[in-house]
Design an enzyme around this catalytic site. Structure first.
Site, PDB file in Angstrom:
ATOM      1  N   SER A 135       0.847  -1.176   0.000  1.00 31.84           N
ATOM      2  CA  SER A 135       0.000   0.000   0.000  1.00 31.84           C
ATOM      3  C   SER A 135       0.884   1.227   0.000  1.00 31.84           C
ATOM      4  O   SER A 135       2.096   1.141   0.250  1.00 31.84           O
ATOM      5  CB  SER A 135      -0.928   0.015   1.212  1.00 31.84           C
ATOM      6  OG  SER A 135      -0.274   0.617   2.288  1.00 31.84           O
ATOM      7  N   LYS A 136       0.244   2.367  -0.281  1.00 31.35           N
ATOM      8  CA  LYS A 136       1.026   3.596  -0.341  1.00 31.35           C
ATOM      9  C   LYS A 136       1.576   3.954   1.039  1.00 31.35           C
ATOM     10  O   LYS A 136       2.443   4.790   1.161  1.00 31.35           O
ATOM     11  CB  LYS A 136       0.164   4.726  -0.905  1.00 31.35           C
ATOM     12  CG  LYS A 136      -0.039   4.518  -2.400  1.00 31.35           C
ATOM     13  CD  LYS A 136      -0.934   5.533  -3.042  1.00 31.35           C
ATOM     14  CE  LYS A 136      -1.021   5.217  -4.536  1.00 31.35           C
ATOM     15  NZ  LYS A 136      -2.279   5.499  -5.150  1.00 31.35           N
ATOM     16  N   ARG A 137       1.053   3.296   2.064  1.00 33.48           N
ATOM     17  CA  ARG A 137       1.571   3.562   3.406  1.00 33.48           C
ATOM     18  C   ARG A 137       2.842   2.762   3.701  1.00 33.48           C
ATOM     19  O   ARG A 137       3.535   2.993   4.661  1.00 33.48           O
ATOM     20  CB  ARG A 137       0.501   3.252   4.456  1.00 33.48           C
ATOM     21  CG  ARG A 137      -0.554   4.333   4.546  1.00 33.48           C
ATOM     22  CD  ARG A 137      -1.626   3.977   5.557  1.00 33.48           C
ATOM     23  NE  ARG A 137      -2.391   2.817   5.144  1.00 33.48           N
ATOM     24  CZ  ARG A 137      -3.431   2.880   4.346  1.00 33.48           C
ATOM     25  NH1 ARG A 137      -3.841   4.035   3.880  1.00 33.48           N
ATOM     26  NH2 ARG A 137      -4.086   1.791   3.999  1.00 33.48           N
TER      27      ARG A 137
END
Ligand code: GLU
Length: 314
Positions: free
Chosen positions: A251-253
């Site tokens: 994920s972008k996290r």
């Protein structure tokens, strides 16, 4: 023979991660291996979540990797603008067409009503809309509109739509049973992804769409929209998901898989070489440029099921 036109259609709500990059690399290789070009369209319908600064960084990351698009983004081109947030007038035209065909209707259902236990769920967890608001009377619509603005759905037929995915093969869905009437315009007046993506890919002359398998189940409803809007549909290639070594979804996290950190640790050729290896395109993770990979590219080499990043590769 007409030119192959591929596309990147990112929603830049953060820095690109390896999964987004894998999709860009394969879209680029698929188009370039057929002598084609790639268009960049920024899917920032949700403009608050996708500020222009992220789109600009994405273009810079693509350039760093040697994967710049031939047309679109801030570079512009014959189909400008390439930012969905600036294309509402075009979506409106096609929305009007759906309305003129008598296919749209207002829907006042709240999220919690939709997720009520009785609602049928698709295999991907989405709710199959049960048609609650399809037959409201004008009086009911007026009364409900006084309380809050509706979203707008399009009424789908009880029909199977099937297609052959260039990578995953045959896929079919009954629109009424498996999908249900879907939203084409949100309650805030903005147009929904399903409509925008169809209008954009058609108007931008896209001939092949390469994207994640999480969108495979959106394809039948999009193909149906192409048909009712009298637009030419592209070919589709859906990619398996790229997963972290422990099986988690990227994920972008996930900071360390983002381009920000990858650029600190590796050269562009090292990132591309390792990613190509993870995607089955090469036998070793040796550094490569995207151009090095064109000749040997074949969809058959790419796995059809989720790709687990080997431990320690990145
Ligand atoms: N904008 C979507 C995303 O970033 C992709 C849509 C598409 O490829 O059709 O997930």
């Amino acid at each position: 023979m007409s030119t192959v036109v591929g596309r990147y259609a990112p929603s830049p709500s953060g820095r690109m991660h390896l999964g987004n990059l894998c999709c860009c690399l394969l879209a680029w290789l698929s188009a370039k291996s057929k002598g084609g070009k790639v268009v960049l369209r920024v899917e920032d319908l949700d403009a608050m979540r996708c500020p222009r600064s992220f789109a600009d960084l994405l273009e810079e990351d693509l350039a760093w990797l040697g994967l710049s698009a031939d047309e679109g983004g801030s570079r512009g081109g014959p189909h400008a603008p390439y930012y969905q947030s600036e294309r509402s007038a075009l979506y409106q035209q096609y929305y009007d067409k759906l309305e003129a065909l008598g296919l749209t209707y207002p829907c006042f259902c709240t999220r919690s009503q939709l997720h009520a236990a009785s609602a049928p769920h698709r295999s991907d967890g989405q709710v199959v809309y049960p048609g609650t608001c399809r037959s409201l009377t004008p009086e009911e619509i007026a009364a409900k509109s006084a309380i809050r603005p509706p979203a707008w759905r399009v009424q789908v037929p009880d029909r199977v739509v099937s297609f052959t995915d260039g990578h995953l093969g045959r896929y079919a869905e009954n629109l009424a049973a498996d999908c249900g009437d879907f939203i084409v315009r949100r309650a805030d007046g903005g147009f929904a992804y399903q409509l925008a993506v169809v209008v954009d890919d058609a108007l931008m002359g896209v001939t092949e769409v390469v994207r994640g398998a999480d969108l495979l189940s959106s394809t039948p409803r999009q193909l149906w929209l192409y048909e009712v809007l009298d637009l030419k549909a592209p070919e589709f290639y859906h990619l398996p998901l790229l997963l972290a070594p422990d099986g988690r979804r990227l994920s972008k996290r996930d900071g360390d898989q983002s381009l920000e950190h990858l650029r600190d640790r590796y050269t562009p050729e090292e990132v591309v070489g390792r990613l190509a290896y993870a995607c089955g395109l090469t036998d070793t993770p040796a550094p490569r440029t995207p151009a090095d990979l064109i000749d040997g590219f074949a969809w058959e080499k790419v796995p059809k099921t989720d790709i687990l990043l080997p431990e320690g590769l990145f």
